[in-house]
Design an enzyme around this catalytic site. Structure first.
Site, PDB file in Angstrom:
ATOM      1  N   TYR B 145       0.830  -1.173  -0.041  1.00 26.24           N
ATOM      2  CA  TYR B 145      -0.097  -0.091  -0.037  1.00 26.24           C
ATOM      3  C   TYR B 145       1.002   1.213  -0.064  1.00 26.24           C
ATOM      4  O   TYR B 145       1.536   1.572   1.216  1.00 26.24           O
ATOM      5  CB  TYR B 145      -0.945  -0.101   1.218  1.00 26.24           C
ATOM      6  CG  TYR B 145      -1.758  -1.072   1.291  1.00 26.24           C
ATOM      7  CD1 TYR B 145      -2.059  -2.076   0.226  1.00 26.24           C
ATOM      8  CD2 TYR B 145      -2.734  -1.121   2.546  1.00 26.24           C
ATOM      9  CE1 TYR B 145      -3.129  -3.021   0.251  1.00 26.24           C
ATOM     10  CE2 TYR B 145      -3.663  -2.453   2.502  1.00 26.24           C
ATOM     11  CZ  TYR B 145      -3.858  -3.302   1.359  1.00 26.24           C
ATOM     12  OH  TYR B 145      -4.714  -4.038   1.524  1.00 26.24           O
ATOM     13  N   LYS B 176      -1.049  -8.564  -2.990  1.00 27.58           N
ATOM     14  CA  LYS B 176      -2.372  -7.913  -2.512  1.00 27.58           C
ATOM     15  C   LYS B 176      -2.293  -6.207  -2.703  1.00 27.58           C
ATOM     16  O   LYS B 176      -1.420  -5.607  -2.045  1.00 27.58           O
ATOM     17  CB  LYS B 176      -2.770  -8.175  -1.080  1.00 27.58           C
ATOM     18  CG  LYS B 176      -4.107  -7.720  -1.065  1.00 27.58           C
ATOM     19  CD  LYS B 176      -4.803  -8.359   0.364  1.00 27.58           C
ATOM     20  CE  LYS B 176      -5.948  -7.551   0.953  1.00 27.58           C
ATOM     21  NZ  LYS B 176      -5.964  -7.162   2.281  1.00 27.58           N
TER      22      LYS B 176
END
Lengths: 252, 252, 252, 252, 252
Positions: B145, B176
């Protein structure tokens, strides 16, 4: 203390490395549909007769069979960072010497941003890697890039020579640094590095002519060779260009 | 180096994970009287045929028998933080690989806030986890992220592709990341990630239609699947919805 | 992974702890000529039928024979700090799990100041303690106190529920937190904590009536009990008051 | 957990230590041609019948034979700093427990600057030393000096009592602190320290009369004795003065 | 604790060291075409009858055979830094004691910038090196250079004496420091250092006459000798000059 054989990734003291650690350092902005694929790189490395290909551990692991099959010697970068983070540069170890060995590496690389506030942390990490890697028979390559608050206002000439000498003092077999495009300065840098070999970083993509002329200068000034990435795998015919470079460095 | 079998938490390269680590990251504000209870989640994971359920170690330990009985593969998040702390994001390791294994995990997860001042610390911790987890046969999933001072002003497209590539370079089996809702960009991201699988984070609760259409886009663009939490366990009929998602991802 | 028996310091899931770690946290300002003496505390713990007495390692060591003779189970706090230091709160580990065991502890305690700049350091230390203590059969109690720059402007209700949930997510058997004096909020907190037991910190000395009424509320809202210090050992007749508390918590 | 015998450096619970760690803490400014020489100090320690002499490891090593010959018990300070460094005080460990033992120490000392920004680091280091030293049978002495930003505006009385209590809570056998010259306050400090002995730091050189009167007060208030340096080895007749102190503390 | 034999790098308590660690500390700016080459230095060390030559590990490794052949005792500096980095000075360990031994070192050196914000880190690192190196029979030399914010406004005389004393207190066999060119002050420094030998750093290149007169002063004031670099290997006839120095220090 047994001596490490630097010719695992050199040919009679000369070297031509294919660098492909830009994906972590810059993101995929450098890539196109072809060279985004490590298979493409491995193929160039093999057909272009490079002395070694430079990967981060992730690529070395996921494309391990392909690398082994190519028989190109593997140099794994042991530290790395993104360019998303700002502030004084730091690159931490993200692969152990043992993991590199288990992936088939015969050489390891590590970047030190000399002059950064975090220089001491990188020098300390490198020193442990150097000790372990040499004990286990790996060739040790250090990237020395003067950067950060500390180096403002200092001349490129002085920084290049300092980088070369630093490589020798801290125990690297090969020091990789940026060339200031002055043959005389590079010659002094090579002298300062003593028995440590000086290899020049390729940098951003330039015209083929300019690139080849630079390689000639490097070899002429006593440099041991180049570690090139974008100038090869962004060129129209990487293998053809590699052969031209090979000829300059090795005379054939 | 033996190869880890990613199909421990995938089905022919596709994946549908049930994420439930929000209790630590956000507190119980996301929960209601039903989904505050891990039993409810385990039941959805089982009946909804998820490839894995994602827990922090505390839930994995206190509800261990229930998890084992459900036979849903267990992915334990190895780091975590609260949203009470402000400042540059950092998430430290709070569960060891060995503890995860003793709790029955077949996969481990770790978040890196790329671009944060503390990116080097998280990259270093992840690198050790990756080495140990792979040696012990676990699948390694990294949440990437981009966040913090460093990424201000950079495009979502560029950051998404960078996240995907980073996952490959640092050795994750699955990366992810957040989807910017542009199929072409995701397609480039998937290409950049090479042999590392790209799984999309579910994000905040949206309408069912919108959610399912997004899943279709993700699969269409070459994504390997999703890791979804709130959109499932906050929906009226989580199992029914899970079946619809399953159909999109696996075609049945 | 063997299950730890929480009833080493609980009775059928309920608990009444005598806290006496204020000497390090606040200095002796809380004490008078009687309760400055650990002998006095050990006597109250025994005659008041507490489930455990909470000491720092120094008292556990210097008064070890007296503690053993009393047969009151021993909970050792593993971290601590003074209130002389200012700035973002941090409490570092100052007793190892092994030292606690050698002193006869059956349970260990650890404080996390959630929201502090140093939250990640405390979460990391706690995670290692949790792993080791559980492996060695100790009950693990976590004090979660939201504090520091990060929690400004957030409601007590939200913070209390977050603290409870955090206790579950990070693997504590018992979470000790501050009660906001709203039964409904506590009830939600207990639910959020799932299988992790919620115990309320005693706080500053209040009137006996008010104190007992609060204990009733706690038990009524599903709390597992209290960890009380000043309200007991600063009262005129600590043993008598302890019996009243005992009656509320255990019904006898 | 075996009990450590504090009488290795005390006589029936009373103590008179000769401190000589000022060379590191202040430089040689405290010294003259005589007392700059450790031989002079060892001689005073022996003839003045001190319970222990306090050295840094360097002196303990270079004058080891002389110390052994004198038969004065040896207490080695395990941390230290110069006064050249400014900013919040911190004193790091510079001698290991094992090295102290190999040099013949029967006791170890450690300074904590309570209230300093770095208090947690010193408390953590001390806690490990306490555990190891006690396991190996050494007496553990802690210097607690409230200092730094945190303690501004707090009364000497409160800080002295806090220091005493802190010594008990963190597991020291003896706590060394500064006396605020109020007998009642010291009496409360001694009570707060419980079974941990309170020893007073000598401080700067004063007149002989004033010094002896202070020693009387300390013993009268329940203190276990003094750790004195400059007031002894800067006096005209150190041995004679030591005998007077001895008489006050031990009654003969 | 066995005693280390300091005469491995001294002759009857006197010493003449050839320092060549400037390549890392300053870069090659100090060098010319001759003295940039370590062979030149090794030759001077041998023919000039130095007690030891001082190298960083990199030179010790790459020129190992030449050093061994010369039979000049080897002192390896264990820490180092560049002058590219700005801010409070810190020099981290970059060579382990074991690596130094494997390279043939009989002595190790370490720099502490006393007064720097990072003084505690350097003191801690040195303390571990001292313990290990002494256990393994190496002579331990400490460079003590007061520097950084902390020492502003303090007199050179006081700082020099403090440096000498510090060397003794922390366990060095030899302390290397800067001479303030006042014989009386040096005499007091030597006294303050007790059984630890005081060796003077050579500093920048001066005229031969001035240099030799300084050496005389040093020996006259009780100094054990000098560690000289630039004044020797930058001179026109280094061997001839070395012989003159030798005569002053050893009388022949």
């Amino acid at each position: 203390m047994k001596k490490v054989n630097v010719n695992k990734i050199m040919t009679r003291g000369k070297a031509m490395f294919l660098a492909y650690d830009q994906g972590l350092e810059h993101g995929p902005v450098d890539f196109n549909d072809k060279n985004v694929d490590p298979h493409y790189i491995i193929d160039i490395a093999k057909r272009g007769k490079f002395n070694a290909v430079i990967f981060q551990k992730g690529i070395a692991e996921k494309y391990n069979e392909e690398i082994k099959k190519s028989k190109v010697p593997l140099l794994i970068k042991l530290n790395g960072k993104t360019n998303m983070r700002k502030g004084e540069p730091i690159s931490k170890q993200i692969c152990s010497v043992d993991e590199a060995i288990s992936l088939g590496a015969v050489a390891v690389g590590f970047t030190i941003y000399a002059g950064s506030e975090f220089e001491p942390i990188m020098m300390r990490e490198f020193s442990k890697i150097e000790e372990e890697a040499h004990k286990k028979g790996l060739v040790v390559v250090v990237w020395i890039y003067p950067r950060g608050k500390g180096v403002k206002g200092r001349s490129e000439k002085e920084l290049m020579a300092y980088a070369g000498r630093m490589g020798l003092e801290i125990g690297a077999d090969i020091v990789k640094l940026h060339y200031n495009r002055n043959k005389k300065d590079l010659s002094w840098t090579v002298k300062s590095a003593g028995k440590t070999k000086v290899v020049i970083a390729g940098g951003v993509k330039t015209g083929e002519k300019e690139f080849l002329s630079e390689v000639k200068d490097i070899i002429g000034a006593g440099g041991a060779g180049i570690a090139v990435g974008r100038n090869i795998w962004k060129s129209k015919d990487p293998v053809e260009l590699s052969k031209k470079v090979h000829k300059i460095i090795f005379g054939k």
